[in-house]
Enzyme design. Structure first.
Site, short mmCIF file in Angstrom:
data_model
loop_
_atom_site.label_atom_id
_atom_site.label_comp_id
_atom_site.label_asym_id
_atom_site.label_seq_id
_atom_site.Cartn_x
_atom_site.Cartn_y
_atom_site.Cartn_z
N LYS A 120 15.18 -109.29 -30.42
CA LYS A 120 16.50 -108.97 -30.97
C LYS A 120 17.59 -109.85 -30.37
CE LYS A 120 15.79 -104.17 -32.38
NZ LYS A 120 16.21 -102.78 -32.15
N LYS A 164 5.28 -104.25 -41.45
CA LYS A 164 5.45 -102.81 -41.62
C LYS A 164 6.71 -102.50 -42.42
CE LYS A 164 8.32 -101.04 -37.95
NZ LYS A 164 8.66 -99.78 -37.36
N LYS A 190 13.26 -99.85 -41.63
CA LYS A 190 14.66 -99.62 -41.98
C LYS A 190 15.44 -100.91 -41.94
CE LYS A 190 15.63 -96.39 -38.81
NZ LYS A 190 14.81 -95.32 -38.27
P1 ADP Z 1 12.27 -98.59 -38.24
O1 ADP Z 1 11.34 -99.64 -37.71
O2 ADP Z 1 12.08 -98.37 -39.68
O3 ADP Z 1 13.70 -98.85 -37.86
P2 ADP Z 1 12.15 -96.73 -36.08
O4 ADP Z 1 11.85 -97.85 -35.13
O5 ADP Z 1 13.48 -96.06 -35.97
O6 ADP Z 1 11.89 -97.23 -37.58
O7 ADP Z 1 11.00 -95.66 -35.94
C1 ADP Z 1 11.17 -94.27 -36.02
C2 ADP Z 1 9.78 -93.69 -36.00
O8 ADP Z 1 9.07 -93.95 -37.22
C3 ADP Z 1 8.91 -94.23 -34.87
O9 ADP Z 1 8.17 -93.17 -34.31
C4 ADP Z 1 8.01 -95.22 -35.57
O10 ADP Z 1 6.75 -95.36 -34.91
C5 ADP Z 1 7.83 -94.62 -36.94
N1 ADP Z 1 7.66 -95.67 -37.96
C6 ADP Z 1 8.58 -96.61 -38.27
N2 ADP Z 1 8.13 -97.42 -39.25
C7 ADP Z 1 6.87 -96.99 -39.55
C8 ADP Z 1 5.88 -97.42 -40.48
N3 ADP Z 1 6.10 -98.43 -41.32
N4 ADP Z 1 4.71 -96.75 -40.53
C9 ADP Z 1 4.49 -95.70 -39.71
N5 ADP Z 1 5.39 -95.24 -38.80
C10 ADP Z 1 6.57 -95.87 -38.72
#
Ligand code: ADP
Ligand code: TRP
Length: 326
Positions: A110, A199, A202
């Site tokens: 980041k 993956k 968000k």
């Molecule tokens: P993002 O990467 O979308 O910003 P976060 O890092 O805030 O999401 O993750 C919030 C929760 O959701 C964490 O526990 C993370 O492991 C889970 N998570 C995020 N993206 C995925 C995904 N594509 N598949 C499964 N679990 C996910």
């Protein structure tokens, strides 16, 4: 056994969040003492907009409730409403090495992205991005958490939290419970529908790659029908060779559908769209009720904080004394 989960309000919650993190939380809350919080302070470690942060914090809480987080069973609160988190953060900054923080993969990624990825955006790399894992350690340790379900991207941060807790205990006497990372018992990774080797996220997925939990039915269906597959033509689990099709099968099964006997990608996608809609429709409906009463959501957050505050403050008192503050 106490279990803690954090969600950053950096964007709209999506199907990956639901199947990977929210479902396990909702399942565990029946049998395990559960805490869930909105990591609004962590959302300020990168460029942020104040109005959007406020909006997403409330929205994230509302969607968690709509999806089935039961405030009677799970203490739901915002990180910033608990000064104990940032009090402990400082004490742990005095227990963590600069090199330990600078080594974190997420920091490296980041910090370089905000310099070269989006020129000028958000100003310099924030100091809070460097200390991000220390705040995360404080989040975990302040509640005497036993279990923290984390995906592989957060594993390194959890390890640091364990290291810091052990070091503090060794130097200043037994103060913190040392948490264990547990694999979330949901779907490990829902992949991006447009770029199935990444993956669903968000922050990095485009609209074509992500299913928002509040997206209207037509949008959900269209996104799934346009999901990237391949030209092989066989419907089977093969993450390396057919990541798109494998992802659709994973989503289908996680949403209660059955994965046998598809002879075309079109039929598979239709089944996925139907299954996902079954899962999202009730969440959308409960959300529509909850947004009418933001005061209720705020009162849930207040009550959650009140419930966990005494223990968090006790942990900070213990740590202050141990480290030598008067
Ligand atoms: P993002 O990467 O979308 O910003 P976060 O890092 O805030 O999401 O993750 C919030 C929760 O959701 C964490 O526990 C993370 O492991 C889970 N998570 C995020 N993206 C995925 C995904 N594509 N598949 C499964 N679990 C996910
Ligand atoms: N860093 C986590 C994420 O990006 C969110 C988070 C902040 C968290 N503090 C936490 C998760 C404490 C678990 C425990 O997903």
């Amino acid at each position: 056994m106490r279990r803690l989960t954090g969600f950053q309000p950096t964007g709209r919650l999506h199907l990956g969040n639901l199947l990977g993190a929210m479902r396990p939380l909702i399942a565990a809350q029946r049998t395990t003492e559960s805490l869930a919080f909105i990591a609004d302070l962590h959302a300020m470690t990168v460029d942020h907009d104040p109005a959007r942060l406020r909006e997403l914090t409330l929205e994230t809480a509302t969607v968690l409730l709509a999806a089935g987080v039961d405030p009677e069973r799970t203490a739901l609160f915002t990180q910033s409403s608990m000064p104990a988190h940032y009090e402990l953060h400082y004490l742990l900054e005095c227990t963590t090495g600069y090199g330990e923080a600078a080594r974190m993969i997420q920091f490296k990624e980041k910090s370089s992205a905000s310099f070269s990825g989006r020129p000028g955006a958000g100003g310099p790399v924030r100091l809070s991005l460097l200390t991000y894992p220390v705040l995360m350690a404080a989040d975990i340790l302040v509640h005497d958490s036993d279990e923290v379900p984390v995906g592989d991207d957060q594993n390194q941060h959890l390890e640091l939290a364990r290291t810091v807790a052990q070091r503090f205990n060794r130097r200043y006497g037994e103060t913190f419970r040392v948490p264990a990372g547990v694999l979330p018992d949901g779907v490990a990774r829902v992949m991006d529908l447009a770029e199935p080797r990444r993956k669903m996220s968000k922050s990095t997925s485009t609209d074509a790659g992500r299913i928002g939990l509040l997206d209207p039915p037509g949008t959900v269906r269209k996104t799934i029908m346009r999901a990237v597959t391949d030209t092989i033509g066989t419907v089977r689990h093969d993450p390396a060779g057919q990541p798109g099709v494998t992802n659709l099968l994973t989503i289908l099964e996680a949403c209660g559908g059955s994965a046998d006997d598809f002879t075309s990608y079109g039929a598979l996608k239709t089944a996925v769209a139907d299954a996902v809609e079954e899962v999202l429709a009730p969440i959308r409906a409960r959300h529509a009720e909850l947004v009418k009463d933001p005061g209720h959501v705020r009162s849930v957050l207040d009550a959650g904080r009140e419930r966990v505050l005494p223990r968090a403050e006790a942990t900070v008192r213990r740590a202050r004394e141990a480290i030598g503050l008067m």
